[in-house]
Scaffold this motif. Structure first.
Motif, short mmCIF file in Angstrom:
data_model
loop_
_atom_site.label_atom_id
_atom_site.label_comp_id
_atom_site.label_asym_id
_atom_site.label_seq_id
_atom_site.Cartn_x
_atom_site.Cartn_y
_atom_site.Cartn_z
N LEU A 1 -4.20 4.73 4.12
CA LEU A 1 -4.60 4.82 5.52
C LEU A 1 -5.49 3.65 5.94
O LEU A 1 -5.33 3.09 7.02
CB LEU A 1 -5.32 6.14 5.78
CG LEU A 1 -4.46 7.38 5.88
CD1 LEU A 1 -5.31 8.62 6.09
CD2 LEU A 1 -3.44 7.25 7.00
N MET A 2 -6.42 3.28 5.07
CA MET A 2 -7.32 2.16 5.38
C MET A 2 -6.54 0.85 5.51
O MET A 2 -6.75 0.06 6.44
CB MET A 2 -8.42 2.04 4.34
CG MET A 2 -9.46 3.12 4.48
SD MET A 2 -10.79 3.14 3.26
CE MET A 2 -10.84 1.57 2.52
N ARG B 1 -4.37 0.94 8.68
CA ARG B 1 -5.14 0.89 9.94
C ARG B 1 -5.77 -0.48 10.17
O ARG B 1 -5.86 -0.93 11.31
CB ARG B 1 -6.21 1.96 9.91
CG ARG B 1 -7.03 1.99 11.17
CD ARG B 1 -7.77 3.28 11.31
NE ARG B 1 -8.67 3.26 12.43
CZ ARG B 1 -8.35 3.73 13.62
NH1 ARG B 1 -7.17 4.27 13.83
NH2 ARG B 1 -9.22 3.69 14.61
N TYR B 2 -6.21 -1.16 9.12
CA TYR B 2 -7.00 -2.39 9.29
C TYR B 2 -6.24 -3.67 8.97
O TYR B 2 -6.85 -4.72 8.88
CB TYR B 2 -8.28 -2.30 8.47
CG TYR B 2 -9.17 -1.15 8.92
CD1 TYR B 2 -9.76 -1.17 10.18
CD2 TYR B 2 -9.37 -0.04 8.12
CE1 TYR B 2 -10.55 -0.11 10.62
CE2 TYR B 2 -10.16 1.01 8.54
CZ TYR B 2 -10.76 0.98 9.78
OH TYR B 2 -11.53 2.01 10.21
N SER C 1 0.83 -1.20 0.00
CA SER C 1 0.00 0.00 0.00
C SER C 1 0.86 1.25 0.00
O SER C 1 0.52 2.25 -0.64
CB SER C 1 -0.95 -0.01 1.20
OG SER C 1 -0.22 0.11 2.40
N PHE D 1 -4.22 8.26 -0.90
CA PHE D 1 -3.89 8.48 0.50
C PHE D 1 -4.91 7.80 1.42
O PHE D 1 -4.53 7.15 2.40
CB PHE D 1 -3.83 9.99 0.78
CG PHE D 1 -3.39 10.32 2.16
CD1 PHE D 1 -2.06 10.13 2.54
CD2 PHE D 1 -4.28 10.82 3.09
CE1 PHE D 1 -1.64 10.44 3.83
CE2 PHE D 1 -3.88 11.12 4.38
CZ PHE D 1 -2.55 10.93 4.75
N ALA D 2 -6.20 7.91 1.11
CA ALA D 2 -7.23 7.27 1.92
C ALA D 2 -7.08 5.75 1.88
O ALA D 2 -7.24 5.07 2.90
CB ALA D 2 -8.63 7.68 1.43
N GLY D 3 -6.76 5.21 0.71
CA GLY D 3 -6.56 3.76 0.60
C GLY D 3 -5.39 3.28 1.44
O GLY D 3 -5.47 2.24 2.11
N ALA E 1 -5.88 12.09 -3.15
CA ALA E 1 -6.65 11.90 -1.92
C ALA E 1 -7.17 10.47 -1.82
O ALA E 1 -7.17 9.88 -0.73
CB ALA E 1 -7.81 12.89 -1.85
N VAL E 2 -7.61 9.90 -2.93
CA VAL E 2 -8.10 8.51 -2.92
C VAL E 2 -6.96 7.55 -2.59
O VAL E 2 -7.13 6.61 -1.79
CB VAL E 2 -8.75 8.17 -4.29
CG1 VAL E 2 -9.01 6.68 -4.41
CG2 VAL E 2 -10.04 8.96 -4.47
#
Length: 133
Positions: free
Chosen positions: A127-128, A131-132, A90, A123-125, A120-121
């Motif tokens: 982070l997800m 985190r998970y 990632s 970056f959000a991916g 932004a997409v």
């Protein structure tokens, strides 16, 4: 899709091989075995193939090969050997985003809303996944 599948195979290969040999050896043999195929592809599909004259183009090739790619590939392989492949993969998706930002800062390339939303997409991916997993 093919590129994603090949990247997945590369990650599996690196995870497996680096259990038996050092990271440097894995990257060395990966490079040694792949370069002849790139030259063959260039001969077949890019005509006419021109060998550059002078020192500067060859120095650039050495710099990109050793100074950038070899270090980056060795670092990536070592990270895959030590950490979860999902997390490391990632973070690799951040590279194009950083490239766009550096191109804007250093070369003045324009940024628009599409590039911002795409970054932004990504970056959000990241982070997800971080985190998970």
């Amino acid at each position: 899709m093919v590129a994603s599948a090949l990247l997945g195979l590369t990650i599996i290969y690196l995870r497996t091989v680096t259990n038996y040999v050092s990271t440097i050896e894995a990257v060395w043999w990966q490079s040694v075995l792949s370069v002849p195929f790139f030259w063959l592809g260039a001969l077949l599909w890019e005509s006419p193939l021109q060998i550059p004259a002078g020192f500067a183009p060859w120095w650039g090739l050495v710099y990109l090969s050793v100074g950038v790619n070899a270090i980056a590939f060795a670092t990536r392989a070592e990270l895959f050997r030590r950490h979860n492949a999902n997390s490391i993969s990632s973070f690799l998706t951040i590279s194009p985003v950083l490239g766009v930002i550096l191109a804007h800062l250093l070369l003045g390339d324009p940024l628009n809303w599409g590039v911002g939303v795409g970054g932004a997409v990504v970056f959000a991916g990241v982070l997800m996944v971080y985190r998970y997993t």
